[in-house]
Scaffold this motif. Sequence first.
Motif, PDB file in Angstrom:
ATOM      1  N   MET A 136       0.915  -1.597  -0.205  1.00  0.00           N
ATOM      2  CA  MET A 136       0.318   0.085   0.253  1.00  0.00           C
ATOM      3  C   MET A 136       0.424   1.410  -0.031  1.00  0.00           C
ATOM      4  N   GLN A 137       1.775   1.325   0.668  1.00  0.00           N
ATOM      5  CA  GLN A 137       3.048   2.307   0.800  1.00  0.00           C
ATOM      6  C   GLN A 137       3.396   2.750  -0.470  1.00  0.00           C
ATOM      7  N   SER A 138       3.728   1.485  -1.261  1.00  0.00           N
ATOM      8  CA  SER A 138       4.570   1.905  -2.685  1.00  0.00           C
ATOM      9  C   SER A 138       3.346   3.031  -3.707  1.00  0.00           C
ATOM     10  N   GLN A 139       2.419   2.843  -3.345  1.00  0.00           N
ATOM     11  CA  GLN A 139       0.878   2.412  -4.320  1.00  0.00           C
ATOM     12  C   GLN A 139       0.750   4.576  -3.850  1.00  0.00           C
ATOM     13  N   GLY A 140       0.657   4.429  -2.480  1.00  0.00           N
ATOM     14  CA  GLY A 140       0.237   5.491  -1.814  1.00  0.00           C
ATOM     15  C   GLY A 140      -1.331   5.791  -1.663  1.00  0.00           C
ATOM     16  N   SER A 141      -1.658   4.624  -1.723  1.00  0.00           N
ATOM     17  CA  SER A 141      -2.925   4.946  -0.677  1.00  0.00           C
ATOM     18  C   SER A 141      -3.263   3.227  -0.244  1.00  0.00           C
ATOM     19  N   GLY A 142      -4.194   3.067   0.344  1.00  0.00           N
ATOM     20  CA  GLY A 142      -4.830   1.558   0.853  1.00  0.00           C
ATOM     21  C   GLY A 142      -5.855   2.009   2.381  1.00  0.00           C
ATOM     22  N   SER A 143      -7.031   1.176   2.383  1.00  0.00           N
ATOM     23  CA  SER A 143      -7.389   0.851   3.143  1.00  0.00           C
ATOM     24  C   SER A 143      -7.676  -0.580   4.340  1.00  0.00           C
ATOM     25  N   ILE A 144      -7.091  -0.066   5.314  1.00  0.00           N
ATOM     26  CA  ILE A 144      -6.998  -1.469   6.374  1.00  0.00           C
ATOM     27  C   ILE A 144      -8.235  -1.131   7.678  1.00  0.00           C
ATOM     28  N   ILE A 145      -8.868  -2.392   7.017  1.00  0.00           N
ATOM     29  CA  ILE A 145      -9.970  -2.745   8.172  1.00  0.00           C
ATOM     30  C   ILE A 145      -9.971  -3.436   8.994  1.00  0.00           C
ATOM     31  N   ASN A 146     -10.292  -3.992  10.418  1.00  0.00           N
ATOM     32  CA  ASN A 146      -9.606  -4.503  11.578  1.00  0.00           C
ATOM     33  C   ASN A 146     -10.916  -5.421  12.268  1.00  0.00           C
ATOM     34  N   LEU A 147     -10.984  -6.266  12.462  1.00  0.00           N
ATOM     35  CA  LEU A 147     -12.410  -6.847  13.225  1.00  0.00           C
ATOM     36  C   LEU A 147     -12.263  -7.119  14.375  1.00  0.00           C
ATOM     37  N   SER A 148     -12.620  -6.051  15.236  1.00  0.00           N
ATOM     38  CA  SER A 148     -13.133  -6.261  16.943  1.00  0.00           C
ATOM     39  C   SER A 148     -14.155  -6.719  16.862  1.00  0.00           C
ATOM     40  N   SER A 149     -14.557  -6.787  18.240  1.00  0.00           N
ATOM     41  CA  SER A 149     -16.543  -6.910  18.368  1.00  0.00           C
ATOM     42  C   SER A 149     -16.592  -6.366  19.427  1.00  0.00           C
ATOM     43  N   ILE A 150     -18.037  -6.193  20.289  1.00  0.00           N
ATOM     44  CA  ILE A 150     -18.665  -5.743  21.048  1.00  0.00           C
ATOM     45  C   ILE A 150     -17.826  -6.508  22.583  1.00  0.00           C
ATOM     46  N   ALA A 151     -17.374  -7.404  22.464  1.00  0.00           N
ATOM     47  CA  ALA A 151     -16.663  -7.877  23.290  1.00  0.00           C
ATOM     48  C   ALA A 151     -14.852  -6.705  23.659  1.00  0.00           C
ATOM     49  N   GLY A 152     -14.491  -6.162  23.188  1.00  0.00           N
ATOM     50  CA  GLY A 152     -13.243  -5.207  22.711  1.00  0.00           C
ATOM     51  C   GLY A 152     -13.747  -3.956  23.366  1.00  0.00           C
ATOM     52  N   VAL A 191     -13.924  -2.482  13.157  1.00  0.00           N
ATOM     53  CA  VAL A 191     -15.017  -2.670  13.211  1.00  0.00           C
ATOM     54  C   VAL A 191     -15.226  -3.823  14.107  1.00  0.00           C
ATOM     55  N   ALA A 192     -17.067  -3.615  15.219  1.00  0.00           N
ATOM     56  CA  ALA A 192     -16.924  -4.357  16.324  1.00  0.00           C
ATOM     57  C   ALA A 192     -18.596  -4.221  16.313  1.00  0.00           C
ATOM     58  N   PRO A 193     -18.802  -5.986  15.524  1.00  0.00           N
ATOM     59  CA  PRO A 193     -19.982  -6.486  15.444  1.00  0.00           C
ATOM     60  C   PRO A 193     -20.298  -7.554  17.115  1.00  0.00           C
ATOM     61  N   GLY A 194     -21.566  -7.087  17.453  1.00  0.00           N
ATOM     62  CA  GLY A 194     -21.733  -7.456  18.251  1.00  0.00           C
ATOM     63  C   GLY A 194     -22.202  -8.722  17.726  1.00  0.00           C
TER      64      GLY A 194
END
Length: 256
Positions: A136-152, A191-194
């Motif tokens: 992503m760095q080499s193209q100068g853009s990007g989106s990272i999405i991490n699955l958390s949780s309501i437990a977090g 994203v923190a799903p229940g």
Amino acid sequence: MIFPNNPVSLEGKTALITGASRGIGRATALLFARMGADIGINYLRNQAAAEELATEIGRLGCRAVLFQADVADRAAVVQMAAQVKVAFGGLDILVNNAGVSLTNDIFGLTQETWHQVIETNLTGLFNTCQELIPLMQSQGSGSIINLSSIAGRRGSMFGDVHYAAAKAGVIGFTQTLARTLARWKIRVNAVAPGVTVSDMLAENSSEHLDYIVQNTPLGRSASVEEVAGVCLFLASGLANFMTGTTLDVNGGNYMT
Ligand code: NDP
């Protein structure tokens, strides 16, 4: 900024989704492909399900490439990153979705289970990010999405200290990485799903689940597609000015 006619189009984008053979990861892969993205399908064991998903994505007119790797295994992730580079040349979207809950409370938890949950849900994130961010760095853009949780967010309702610790860790990791990567225009969100209907849920007792649903203002659990929809929002141009945030997807349960 003026949005295009279809502001959630992922036409021309590539996305790697970890744990895409089942559940939320699978639904996210299908939704992203419907929006035009080529998809990297990471999975651990379920090759048949991953292949079936690839066929379905192919029918949608997008490319799907399989990447078998245990995200907790650094050497396997190094190899996967090299394969992603060869297959796609770069990477626009990374969804860190692979996870296990292995439900147990403090009295029944073994060290082995503690390590497995922390290593899959949290170290896995560290492994994939460190190895794939350069694309992503080499193209100068990007989106990272991490699955958390309501437990977090507010602790586990099932006594799962290991899972809650890992998912709270995901939020701190996300916020910090968002600050670091902003200079390359790489956005990092969680994203923190229940409670969401998937195989993972089968581990929990129906009494516990009923209790949670009864205490959810919208009165039900989420579908995997509803969580995938929020991942799409974060991956799309609609969320261009969002980074370091965690979106709750829990039917209002977090308020109660
Ligand atoms: P599922 O159990 O349905 O699917 C888990 C997926 O992760 C599978 O594709 C599995 O691959 C993959 N996976 C597991 N371990 C690894 C590993 N070490 N390396 C690579 N892939 C792995 O889970 P869900 O869809 O329910 O959950 C997805 C994410 O959402 C998880 O991070 C979970 O913690 C989170 N979440 C889920 C909630 C829920 O209620 N379901 C609520 C809140 C958060 P394979 O098929 O090959 O085994």
